[in-house]
Design a protein around this motif. Sequence first.
Motif, PDB file in Angstrom:
ATOM      1  N   VAL A  12       0.852  -1.188   0.000  1.00 35.24           N
ATOM      2  CA  VAL A  12       0.000   0.000   0.000  1.00 35.24           C
ATOM      3  C   VAL A  12       0.888   1.238   0.000  1.00 35.24           C
ATOM      4  O   VAL A  12       2.014   1.217   0.512  1.00 35.24           O
ATOM      5  N   GLN A  13       0.382   2.315  -0.581  1.00 35.84           N
ATOM      6  CA  GLN A  13       1.141   3.566  -0.600  1.00 35.84           C
ATOM      7  C   GLN A  13       1.035   4.283   0.741  1.00 35.84           C
ATOM      8  O   GLN A  13       0.069   4.084   1.487  1.00 35.84           O
ATOM      9  N   PRO A  14       2.018   5.112   1.070  1.00 36.77           N
ATOM     10  CA  PRO A  14       1.925   5.902   2.303  1.00 36.77           C
ATOM     11  C   PRO A  14       0.613   6.694   2.352  1.00 36.77           C
ATOM     12  O   PRO A  14       0.183   7.266   1.335  1.00 36.77           O
ATOM     13  N   LEU A  83      -1.207   4.792   6.861  1.00 35.82           N
ATOM     14  CA  LEU A  83      -0.012   3.950   6.971  1.00 35.82           C
ATOM     15  C   LEU A  83       1.237   4.714   6.569  1.00 35.82           C
ATOM     16  O   LEU A  83       1.211   5.574   5.665  1.00 35.82           O
ATOM     17  N   LYS A  84       2.315   4.385   7.267  1.00 37.76           N
ATOM     18  CA  LYS A  84       3.606   5.017   7.045  1.00 37.76           C
ATOM     19  C   LYS A  84       4.620   3.958   6.622  1.00 37.76           C
ATOM     20  O   LYS A  84       4.456   2.776   6.947  1.00 37.76           O
ATOM     21  N   PRO A  85       5.683   4.359   5.935  1.00 40.01           N
ATOM     22  CA  PRO A  85       6.707   3.375   5.560  1.00 40.01           C
ATOM     23  C   PRO A  85       7.251   2.596   6.755  1.00 40.01           C
ATOM     24  O   PRO A  85       7.572   1.401   6.625  1.00 40.01           O
ATOM     25  N   ASP A  87       5.666   1.422   9.112  1.00 39.69           N
ATOM     26  CA  ASP A  87       4.734   0.361   9.487  1.00 39.69           C
ATOM     27  C   ASP A  87       5.021  -0.939   8.736  1.00 39.69           C
ATOM     28  O   ASP A  87       4.385  -1.966   9.004  1.00 39.69           O
ATOM     29  N   THR A  88       5.950  -0.888   7.800  1.00 38.92           N
ATOM     30  CA  THR A  88       6.310  -2.076   7.039  1.00 38.92           C
ATOM     31  C   THR A  88       6.867  -3.148   7.964  1.00 38.92           C
ATOM     32  O   THR A  88       7.817  -2.903   8.718  1.00 38.92           O
ATOM     33  N   THR A 115       3.580  -4.007   3.470  1.00 36.94           N
ATOM     34  CA  THR A 115       4.626  -3.158   2.920  1.00 36.94           C
ATOM     35  C   THR A 115       4.018  -1.818   2.546  1.00 36.94           C
ATOM     36  O   THR A 115       3.045  -1.758   1.782  1.00 36.94           O
ATOM     37  N   VAL A 116       4.570  -0.752   3.111  1.00 43.37           N
ATOM     38  CA  VAL A 116       4.095   0.595   2.824  1.00 43.37           C
ATOM     39  C   VAL A 116       5.191   1.313   2.040  1.00 43.37           C
ATOM     40  O   VAL A 116       6.255   1.616   2.569  1.00 43.37           O
ATOM     41  N   SER A 117       4.905   1.560   0.782  1.00 40.94           N
ATOM     42  CA  SER A 117       5.926   2.133  -0.095  1.00 40.94           C
ATOM     43  C   SER A 117       5.262   2.793  -1.289  1.00 40.94           C
ATOM     44  O   SER A 117       4.220   2.339  -1.768  1.00 40.94           O
TER      45      SER A 117
END
Length: 118
Positions: A12-14, A83-85, A87-88, A115-117
């Motif tokens: 997912v994206q930030p 979500l934040k990176p 949180d990956t 994965t948050v990116s």
Amino acid sequence: QVQLVESGGGLVQPGGSLRLSCAASGSIFSIKAMGWYRQAPGKERELVATITSRGSTNYADFVKARFTISRAKNTVYLQMNSLKPEDTAVYYCNAEGALIGGSSFGSWGQGTQVTVSS
């Protein structure tokens, strides 16, 4: 004797959202508490959130106001927003309670990757 099956992870994206689910099955008499933990590469596993059979919740400071834990019978959910990176991680479900027959149990799921990116 107790199996936990997680689902809902992914990329997912930030700023995006994901909802994790974890279903418990087996010789369960009662579940005292369920929770979510996470482990990032090179780091120790850490608590994210827990919920008791009475609905009392506990959250790690780093997820308050962004994540919400809920439970329906033997399934626990984790709604993750904003979500934040950082949180990956691999997210693990945990359950504690009593088996049919009286003995206690504590079980872990196999983990689901978040994965948050961008």
